[in-house]
Structures are given as C-alpha cells and as structure tokens.
Design a protein around this motif. Structure first.
Motif, PDB file in Angstrom:
ATOM      1  N   GLN A 328       0.835  -1.206   0.000  1.00 38.43           N
ATOM      2  CA  GLN A 328       0.000   0.000   0.000  1.00 38.43           C
ATOM      3  C   GLN A 328       0.868   1.253   0.000  1.00 38.43           C
ATOM      4  O   GLN A 328       0.569   2.234  -0.707  1.00 38.43           O
ATOM      5  CB  GLN A 328      -0.926  -0.005   1.216  1.00 38.43           C
ATOM      6  CG  GLN A 328      -2.033  -1.046   1.154  1.00 38.43           C
ATOM      7  CD  GLN A 328      -2.945  -0.982   2.370  1.00 38.43           C
ATOM      8  OE1 GLN A 328      -2.779  -0.134   3.249  1.00 38.43           O
ATOM      9  NE2 GLN A 328      -3.916  -1.885   2.423  1.00 38.43           N
ATOM     10  N   GLN A 329       1.963   1.234   0.777  1.00 35.56           N
ATOM     11  CA  GLN A 329       2.866   2.378   0.795  1.00 35.56           C
ATOM     12  C   GLN A 329       3.564   2.556  -0.555  1.00 35.56           C
ATOM     13  O   GLN A 329       3.772   3.685  -1.010  1.00 35.56           O
ATOM     14  CB  GLN A 329       3.906   2.206   1.902  1.00 35.56           C
ATOM     15  CG  GLN A 329       3.313   2.209   3.303  1.00 35.56           C
ATOM     16  CD  GLN A 329       4.393   2.140   4.366  1.00 35.56           C
ATOM     17  OE1 GLN A 329       5.225   3.046   4.495  1.00 35.56           O
ATOM     18  NE2 GLN A 329       4.409   1.062   5.141  1.00 35.56           N
ATOM     19  N   LEU A 330       3.904   1.447  -1.197  1.00 36.12           N
ATOM     20  CA  LEU A 330       4.513   1.537  -2.532  1.00 36.12           C
ATOM     21  C   LEU A 330       3.527   2.137  -3.534  1.00 36.12           C
ATOM     22  O   LEU A 330       3.916   2.947  -4.394  1.00 36.12           O
ATOM     23  CB  LEU A 330       4.957   0.150  -2.996  1.00 36.12           C
ATOM     24  CG  LEU A 330       6.120  -0.499  -2.231  1.00 36.12           C
ATOM     25  CD1 LEU A 330       6.393  -1.898  -2.764  1.00 36.12           C
ATOM     26  CD2 LEU A 330       7.380   0.358  -2.320  1.00 36.12           C
ATOM     27  N   GLN A 331       2.264   1.746  -3.434  1.00 40.06           N
ATOM     28  CA  GLN A 331       1.237   2.331  -4.304  1.00 40.06           C
ATOM     29  C   GLN A 331       1.151   3.834  -4.101  1.00 40.06           C
ATOM     30  O   GLN A 331       1.028   4.608  -5.064  1.00 40.06           O
ATOM     31  CB  GLN A 331      -0.125   1.688  -4.015  1.00 40.06           C
ATOM     32  CG  GLN A 331      -0.252   0.246  -4.469  1.00 40.06           C
ATOM     33  CD  GLN A 331      -0.560   0.115  -5.949  1.00 40.06           C
ATOM     34  OE1 GLN A 331      -0.452   1.079  -6.706  1.00 40.06           O
ATOM     35  NE2 GLN A 331      -0.930  -1.084  -6.362  1.00 40.06           N
ATOM     36  N   GLN A 355      14.783  -7.140  -0.916  1.00 40.08           N
ATOM     37  CA  GLN A 355      13.533  -7.743  -0.469  1.00 40.08           C
ATOM     38  C   GLN A 355      12.339  -7.189  -1.236  1.00 40.08           C
ATOM     39  O   GLN A 355      11.379  -7.911  -1.510  1.00 40.08           O
ATOM     40  CB  GLN A 355      13.351  -7.499   1.033  1.00 40.08           C
ATOM     41  CG  GLN A 355      14.332  -8.268   1.896  1.00 40.08           C
ATOM     42  CD  GLN A 355      14.100  -8.005   3.370  1.00 40.08           C
ATOM     43  OE1 GLN A 355      14.142  -6.858   3.826  1.00 40.08           O
ATOM     44  NE2 GLN A 355      13.853  -9.049   4.136  1.00 40.08           N
ATOM     45  N   LEU A 356      12.389  -5.908  -1.595  1.00 35.74           N
ATOM     46  CA  LEU A 356      11.304  -5.321  -2.374  1.00 35.74           C
ATOM     47  C   LEU A 356      11.174  -6.011  -3.724  1.00 35.74           C
ATOM     48  O   LEU A 356      10.071  -6.303  -4.184  1.00 35.74           O
ATOM     49  CB  LEU A 356      11.536  -3.821  -2.566  1.00 35.74           C
ATOM     50  CG  LEU A 356      11.429  -2.948  -1.319  1.00 35.74           C
ATOM     51  CD1 LEU A 356      11.741  -1.498  -1.656  1.00 35.74           C
ATOM     52  CD2 LEU A 356      10.030  -3.040  -0.710  1.00 35.74           C
ATOM     53  N   ASN A 361       7.515  -7.401  -6.415  1.00 31.99           N
ATOM     54  CA  ASN A 361       8.283  -7.273  -7.649  1.00 31.99           C
ATOM     55  C   ASN A 361       7.669  -6.273  -8.620  1.00 31.99           C
ATOM     56  O   ASN A 361       8.354  -5.383  -9.127  1.00 31.99           O
ATOM     57  CB  ASN A 361       8.411  -8.654  -8.299  1.00 31.99           C
ATOM     58  CG  ASN A 361       9.305  -8.627  -9.520  1.00 31.99           C
ATOM     59  OD1 ASN A 361       8.853  -8.319 -10.603  1.00 31.99           O
ATOM     60  ND2 ASN A 361      10.576  -8.954  -9.324  1.00 31.99           N
ATOM     61  N   ARG A 362       6.378  -6.406  -8.894  1.00 31.90           N
ATOM     62  CA  ARG A 362       5.755  -5.555  -9.917  1.00 31.90           C
ATOM     63  C   ARG A 362       5.798  -4.083  -9.523  1.00 31.90           C
ATOM     64  O   ARG A 362       6.192  -3.226 -10.331  1.00 31.90           O
ATOM     65  CB  ARG A 362       4.295  -5.983 -10.146  1.00 31.90           C
ATOM     66  CG  ARG A 362       3.585  -5.170 -11.231  1.00 31.90           C
ATOM     67  CD  ARG A 362       2.126  -5.588 -11.337  1.00 31.90           C
ATOM     68  NE  ARG A 362       1.396  -5.351 -10.106  1.00 31.90           N
ATOM     69  CZ  ARG A 362       0.896  -4.162  -9.750  1.00 31.90           C
ATOM     70  NH1 ARG A 362       1.062  -3.101 -10.521  1.00 31.90           N
ATOM     71  NH2 ARG A 362       0.225  -4.034  -8.624  1.00 31.90           N
ATOM     72  N   LEU A 363       5.403  -3.760  -8.296  1.00 31.33           N
ATOM     73  CA  LEU A 363       5.391  -2.368  -7.858  1.00 31.33           C
ATOM     74  C   LEU A 363       6.798  -1.791  -7.812  1.00 31.33           C
ATOM     75  O   LEU A 363       7.032  -0.636  -8.183  1.00 31.33           O
ATOM     76  CB  LEU A 363       4.731  -2.258  -6.484  1.00 31.33           C
ATOM     77  CG  LEU A 363       3.220  -2.513  -6.435  1.00 31.33           C
ATOM     78  CD1 LEU A 363       2.729  -2.534  -5.000  1.00 31.33           C
ATOM     79  CD2 LEU A 363       2.476  -1.441  -7.223  1.00 31.33           C
TER      80      LEU A 363
END
Length: 448
Positions: A328-331, A355-356, A361-363
C-alpha cells in the motif's frame, strides 16, 4: 510542479522463466534457474552474469566465477543474485530457489553447499519421461544430501559416459541434465547398478527435501530465538538442562553450546540434523521452534534434576514485515508527483531493496522504471541547456589543436556546470563526432 510520469506497461529485461517444482521436495535451485535462463537467451553463463551485474550495478571481480558465488546458499550472494534475477525477469520470490528462508537458523560459516554439483540420474531420466526439462534440484545443493530422497540412490558427481567430474560448472554453456564435457545425457541407463544408500544418509536427504518443500509455504521467516528456545527445552528434557551432557551427545564442545545460548552463535546444519535425530523431531519443526506435539524419546529419558537454567537476556524478536501494508505504501509512492529511486524507497520503508524486488516485484519495478524515465528526462533537459556551451568550448579546444577531454573542458567552465553534466566523457565524444561530421560535410560541399 512536475506532473506524474506515464509509464508504459513493464517488460522484463530477461525471459520470465517459471521455476520448476515450487512447493515440492524437488524445487529447482537458483543455479539451475540461472543456467536455464542463459540457455533461453542463447548466451553463456559468464555473459549473463556480466549483464546482470551491469544492469543491477553490482561489482564483479576480474576473476569472477558465477558458480563460486553459492547462488543457492545462505549468504549475501544468494540474496543479491536472487533479487537481481527477480528484478530483471519479473518473477518474484526467486529466493525460494535458495536456502535463504533459513538463514536466521542455520549458521553461515563452513561449507553448507557441495562444491562441484551432484545429481540423481534417475530424476533426470524421469524428467524426460514426463516431458519435462531436466533441472538441478535445490536439495542436491546441500552438503548434507548424499543420496536421492526419492530413489534412495547415491547422488553422482561424475558423468557415466566420460567419467569426468565438475561436469556442471566447467563450461560456458550449461544445459541441466547433460554433461558439459562430452555432451551425453546424465540420466541415461547404465549397466552397473546404482548403489543404494544407507538408512542414515536417506533420513538426512529426506529431512533436507522436507525443508526445501516447507519453505514455499512459510508464513513467517524462521527465527533464531524460537529455534534456540526449542533447543533449550530439548536439553532440559533429555539432558537435565546440562549443557555438557547435551554437548557430549552431539559430539560438541560445551563452549559451542554456550556460544549459541549466551552469544551470537547458531548451530550448523549438520548439528541441527543431529539434534533432530536424537530428539525424534523433524528438521523443519526444530528450525521453526515448533515443539507443540513433541515428547522426549523414552529411550533417551534421563533423571530430571530440579536445576534452574541460568537466566538469558531477552533478544529482540525477529522483525516480521507486513507486505500488505508495504505494498500500500509503494502504491502511494507511485502517485507522488516527483519519482524517487528504489534505494530511497527502501530507506524510507526500512526494508532492503533486494527484499522489495523479491516480495513486491511488480510495484518495485514500476517505481524503478518511473525513476529511470524521470532521470533520463532531467539529463536530457540539462544537456539541452549546457549543450551550446559545450559545443562552443569544443570548437575552441579543437581550434587550438588540443585533445577534447575533461581536463581541457574543466579549464573553460565552472565546476558547478561541469558537475551538472552526466557522463561527460560520452557527451564530449558525441560532440566531437558531430563536429567532425559537420566539417566533413562542409568540405564535401565546397569541393563539389
């Protein structure tokens, strides 16, 4: 204000190969995945390594050997290469093709992997019979696996045709299942019977196989503190809480046990297998600290002395990451008007960038692509502003009969302006080539 960039749908830099055998005891190793990836791109393993290193800005030693990096192991090399391959293929969770999920509960010192690779010919033969591409299993990578957990046969390191060893690594192209020396299939039928394993070796192989099968369904990463609490309970129940008796049982020194319980030490894999064997536990239950249904073996029952165990300071529990919240934070970061690099995103979220790439992976790749596009547009804008100045300086330098290089340009431009030009040497080369082309065109026009 900078408007949000429009990023086109992501395409992976490398083929998005699907890993083999996920969630089973026959899960593929990262070494095997790496070799298959090189074959799918019709390139060598060394060339693939250089491409991955350049794309991910990893430093490679001049004598770099991909097979010496323990890609499927427990160390940072396994983390770096699994995350890099996840980033470049778009396939998340490639650390599941390594022993990384257990790195908190298995000591990283010593050699936990075999040096030259081993294989089961019967498994390779079954791969072809079932119309499946042969591949190296992760369980074969462990130095504690000397037999096949399914067939009970000795794992081989020699080619049955040419009898050579090191048949997996010593070649530019490695096709899993075929000898890199003579090209013969490693799973072909042979006249001599394959020797059967002893019971102890088969038990170890099955424990390792269960370990690699379980790691795909782990909900939390195994924690050192939980595992050591389980060891203390086993020691209290079977050895009266006496570290010396426990150490003798497993062929250890008493100081080694104290190094685990009082210091930063962690048992090696062979020691954990010994503890699991003597206590009647599975290796998975021991390493995850699950003693919920365990009772001490009756044959090992000892006099339970009412001794108090020395107090041990509480260790901070292993941090468990909430990947739903992180996504959610990446979004939200993706919606920011000004992009930020993945390393800065990782710093803000207090998560490793590796780790991200493995877990979101996609975000993460969208963030990376957005930053690359943004950085390229900023670079082009700076070059558009400073370009005329560089061309004027280049004409002066060349008119004086000097070489157009960084030192000559630095004499004629402010340090601030010089520092604002990315890849100055490449820019100067482009300017020089363009000017020489213009002079050639002018000379041709005059002669005509």
């Amino acid at each position: 204000m900078i408007t949000p960039l429009q990023v086109s749908p992501l395409r992976s830099s490398l083929h998005a190969l699907a890993p083999m055998g996920l969630g089973t005891p026959d899960v593929e190793s990262l070494v095997s995945y790496y070799c298959r990836l090189a074959v799918s791109h019709a390139t060598t393993t060394d060339e693939l390594g250089r491409f991955v290193a350049q794309a991910m800005r990893l430093e490679l030693a001049p004598e770099f050997d991909w097979h010496a990096r323990q890609l499927s192991g427990l160390r940072d090399a396994a983390m770096s290469w699994s995350s890099a391959l996840s980033a470049l293929t778009g396939v998340a969770g490639l650390d599941g093709l390594t022993f990384l999920p257990w790195r908190e509960v298995i000591a990283q010192n010593g050699r936990s992997l075999v040096a030259s690779g081993q294989y089961c010919p019967l498994c390779f033969a079954e791969d072809l019979q079932q119309a499946r591409k042969p591949y190296f299993r992760l369980a074969w990578e462990s130095s504690q696996s000397t037999v096949c957990h399914r067939h009970g046969t000795q794992l081989r390191q020699q080619c049955p045709s040419c009898a050579r060893t090191n048949i997996r690594h010593a070649a530019a192209v490695v096709v899993p299942g075929w000898c890199t020396k003579c090209g013969e299939f490693l799973g072909r039928a042979i006249e001599d019977p394959i020797p059967q394993a002893d019971v102890g070796a088969l038990w170890k192989a099955r424990q390792i196989a269960q370990l690699v099968a379980a790691q795909h369904s782990l909900t939390t990463q195994p924690c050192r503190a939980s595992m050591l609490r389980a060891v203390e309970q086993i020691m209290a129940a079977m050895d009266g809480g006496q570290a010396a008796a426990f150490a003798r049982r497993h062929g250890l020194g008493k100081s080694t046990v104290h190094h685990w319980l009082k210091g930063p030490g962690t048992p090696k894999l062979d020691v954990s297998l010994s503890i699991a064997l003597h206590s009647g536990l599975s290796l998975v239950h021991l390493l995850t600290g699950d003693l919920s249904n365990w009772t001490p073996p009756t044959c090992n029952a000892q006099l339970a002395l009412p001794l108090e165990l020395p107090a041990r300071p509480d260790r901070a529990p292993a941090r468990q990451l909430d990947w739903g919240d992180i996504e959610q934070q990446l979004q939200a970061i993706l919606q920011l008007p000004e992009p930020i690099p993945v390393l800065e995103v990782a710093r803000r979220l207090d998560v490793e960038a590796r780790q991200l790439y493995l877990r979101a992976n996609r975000l993460t790749r969208e963030l990376g692509a957005r930053w690359v596009s943004y950085a390229r547009s900023r670079r082009d804008l700076r070059l558009a502003v400073i370009g005329p100045h560089l061309e004027a300086i280049a004409r002066d330098v060349l008119a004086e009969g000097k070489s157009l290089n960084r030192r000559e340009v630095a004499k004629r431009i402010s340090p601030e302006m010089l520092a604002s030009v990315p890849r100055l040497d490449a820019v100067l080369k482009d300017v020089q080539v363009r000017m020489l082309a213009e002079q050639g065109a002018c000379g041709s026009g005059t002669a005509h």
